[in-house]
Design an enzyme around this catalytic site. Structure first.
Site, PDB file in Angstrom:
ATOM      1  N   CYS A   1      32.639 107.817  -5.412  1.00 28.25           N
ATOM      2  CA  CYS A   1      32.162 108.857  -4.489  1.00 28.25           C
ATOM      3  C   CYS A   1      30.665 109.106  -4.661  1.00 28.25           C
ATOM      4  O   CYS A   1      30.210 109.449  -5.753  1.00 28.25           O
ATOM      5  CB  CYS A   1      32.940 110.151  -4.711  1.00 28.25           C
ATOM      6  SG  CYS A   1      32.439 111.405  -3.536  1.00 28.25           S
TER       7      CYS A   1
ATOM      8  N   LYS B   1      38.966 103.156  -8.703  1.00 25.08           N
ATOM      9  CA  LYS B   1      38.397 102.869  -7.371  1.00 25.08           C
ATOM     10  C   LYS B   1      36.877 102.967  -7.498  1.00 25.08           C
ATOM     11  O   LYS B   1      36.357 103.999  -7.926  1.00 25.08           O
ATOM     12  CB  LYS B   1      38.916 103.866  -6.338  1.00 25.08           C
ATOM     13  CG  LYS B   1      38.425 103.597  -4.908  1.00 25.08           C
ATOM     14  CD  LYS B   1      39.261 104.402  -3.898  1.00 25.08           C
ATOM     15  CE  LYS B   1      38.806 104.188  -2.459  1.00 25.08           C
ATOM     16  NZ  LYS B   1      37.595 104.977  -2.139  1.00 25.08           N
TER      17      LYS B   1
ATOM     18  N   PRO C   1      42.205 107.240  -0.050  1.00 21.31           N
ATOM     19  CA  PRO C   1      42.093 108.677  -0.329  1.00 21.31           C
ATOM     20  C   PRO C   1      40.945 109.285   0.459  1.00 21.31           C
ATOM     21  O   PRO C   1      39.888 108.666   0.595  1.00 21.31           O
ATOM     22  CB  PRO C   1      41.797 108.724  -1.834  1.00 21.31           C
ATOM     23  CG  PRO C   1      41.192 107.405  -2.154  1.00 21.31           C
ATOM     24  CD  PRO C   1      41.769 106.414  -1.182  1.00 21.31           C
TER      25      PRO C   1
ATOM     26  N   GLN D   1      44.679 110.698  -7.403  1.00 21.74           N
ATOM     27  CA  GLN D   1      43.297 110.320  -7.717  1.00 21.74           C
ATOM     28  C   GLN D   1      42.596 111.464  -8.422  1.00 21.74           C
ATOM     29  O   GLN D   1      42.501 112.580  -7.894  1.00 21.74           O
ATOM     30  CB  GLN D   1      42.493 109.935  -6.482  1.00 21.74           C
ATOM     31  CG  GLN D   1      41.146 109.347  -6.940  1.00 21.74           C
ATOM     32  CD  GLN D   1      40.182 109.031  -5.816  1.00 21.74           C
ATOM     33  OE1 GLN D   1      39.772 109.918  -5.083  1.00 21.74           O
ATOM     34  NE2 GLN D   1      39.825 107.758  -5.700  1.00 21.74           N
TER      35      GLN D   1
ATOM     36  N   ASN E   1      38.581  97.226   0.036  1.00 18.74           N
ATOM     37  CA  ASN E   1      38.387  98.464   0.793  1.00 18.74           C
ATOM     38  C   ASN E   1      36.975  98.461   1.395  1.00 18.74           C
ATOM     39  O   ASN E   1      36.065  97.865   0.842  1.00 18.74           O
ATOM     40  CB  ASN E   1      38.593  99.667  -0.160  1.00 18.74           C
ATOM     41  CG  ASN E   1      38.235 101.000   0.496  1.00 18.74           C
ATOM     42  OD1 ASN E   1      37.286 101.670   0.066  1.00 18.74           O
ATOM     43  ND2 ASN E   1      38.963 101.396   1.507  1.00 18.74           N
ATOM     44  N   GLY E   2      36.854  99.141   2.527  1.00 17.72           N
ATOM     45  CA  GLY E   2      35.563  99.242   3.209  1.00 17.72           C
ATOM     46  C   GLY E   2      35.565  98.412   4.468  1.00 17.72           C
ATOM     47  O   GLY E   2      35.709  97.183   4.399  1.00 17.72           O
ATOM     48  N   GLY E   3      35.449  99.082   5.607  1.00 17.86           N
ATOM     49  CA  GLY E   3      35.347  98.368   6.873  1.00 17.86           C
ATOM     50  C   GLY E   3      36.625  97.691   7.326  1.00 17.86           C
ATOM     51  O   GLY E   3      36.595  96.887   8.253  1.00 17.86           O
TER      52      GLY E   3
END
Ligand SMILES: Cc1cc2nc3c(=O)[nH]c(=O)nc-3n(C[C@H](O)[C@H](O)[C@H](O)COP(=O)(O)O)c2cc1C
Length: 290
Positions: free
Chosen positions: A148, A188, A54, A118, A261-263
């Site tokens: 976030c 998330k 997202p 979301q 998630n991430g990278g």
């Protein structure tokens, strides 16, 4: 010992180029999507194998329509929508305008399935109401943003990643959301916030949320968040990725599912994560780098 699956798909299969567009139409992904939809209350929950992250101001209706042309089976996420926004739209507008305005936030074309809504927020009643408002639209899953770090979001009370500091509240919120929908509810999150970055604290968060609510799937942005006023972009650059936290969660909570998630920025990184035992991968389809 980390759990390694015996058979993992090769994700380069998913990436088929057509003109300049990358396609994700692999039979394996199709099978994974079909299996996900055939899940019943008696069969185990299957997380999306591959989903597009997202992104506020990016993953709107237009982006998702384009993404669905590129990939038939990847799960698509809406931008984060504040629960309070949906409620304000409902009460401040009337008649047809109300419908049109709300549709600006919630409507989507059927081709966008599978699609996840979301939500952002921390007020349990508002989140429950938002879930209820979204029900007629037929989203396939509802996700709560607990990752976030933007001062606009996290700086306003307990919202976004600051929710990780209050797992009980998240558990109650997820339970309230689940009471107002008949689709799976997911979270998330990051792996920590500021000094609250130990693996134990992350486990405490996952444990409390999953015992207080029917949440069975966590999307783990494998960096902590820093709330000292750095920009959201720096919060994706400065805190180091700690995938070891992700794989440890997958090992220590065998009844839950975790998406990494991430990278995750290339096919080889997707494949490497799946080969290492990730239940699902969520790359960032950055429009600037596609
Ligand atoms: C422009 C932009 C907007 C984002 N908006 C959201 C959002 O609305 N909700 C959310 O959970 N994450 C949001 N994220 C975070 C991504 O979903 C993802 O977790 C993060 O980018 C992963 O780190 P990476 O950039 O290293 O892949 C956003 C990221 C970017 C770059």
């Amino acid at each position: 010992m980390w759990c390694l699956p015996t058979v993992r798909p090769n994700v380069s299969e998913m990436f088929k180029c057509s003109s300049s567009l990358r396609r994700f139409h692999s039979p394996m992904l199709k099978q994974a999507t079909a299996a996900r939809f055939s899940t019943t209350s008696s069969s185990p929950y299957l997380p999306p194998l591959f989903s597009v992250a997202p992104m506020m101001e990016w993953t709107d209706n237009h982006y998702r329509t384009l993404a669905r042309i590129i990939t038939k089976h990847a799960w698509l996420y809406t931008e984060m929508i504040a629960a309070q926004t949906l409620i304000h739209q409902q009460t401040n507008l009337t008649g047809l305008l109300l419908v049109l305005h709300q549709d600006r936030f919630l409507a989507f074309s059927p081709q966008q399935h599978p699609i996840v809504l979301q939500l952002g927020g921390s007020n349990v009643e508002s989140l429950a109401k938002a879930a209820k408002l979204s029900h007629p639209y037929g989203y396939d899953e509802i996700n709560l943003n607990c990752g976030c770090p933007s001062p606009k979001v996290a700086g306003h009370g307990c919202f976004g990643v600051t929710l990780m500091l209050n797992p009980k509240l998240v558990g109650e919120a997820m339970s309230a959301i689940a009471d107002n929908t008949n689709v799976p509810v997911t979270v998330k999150c990051r792996i920590g916030v500021d000094d609250h970055d130990s693996y134990d604290e992350l486990c405490d968060f996952v444990y409390k949320v999953s015992t207080l609510s029917p949440t069975r799937h966590f999307i783990v942005h494998s960096r902590k968040a820093l709330l000292g006023g750095i920009s959201p972009a720096d919060n994706r650059r400065i805190p180091p990725l700690k995938y070891e936290y992700y794989y440890a969660l997958a090992r220590d909570f065998p009844d839950l599912k975790f998406t990494i998630n991430g990278g995750i920025t290339s096919v080889s990184k997707v494949n490497a994560a799946l080969e290492k035992g990730a239940h699902g991968v969520m790359p960032l389809a950055d429009p600037g780098t596609c």
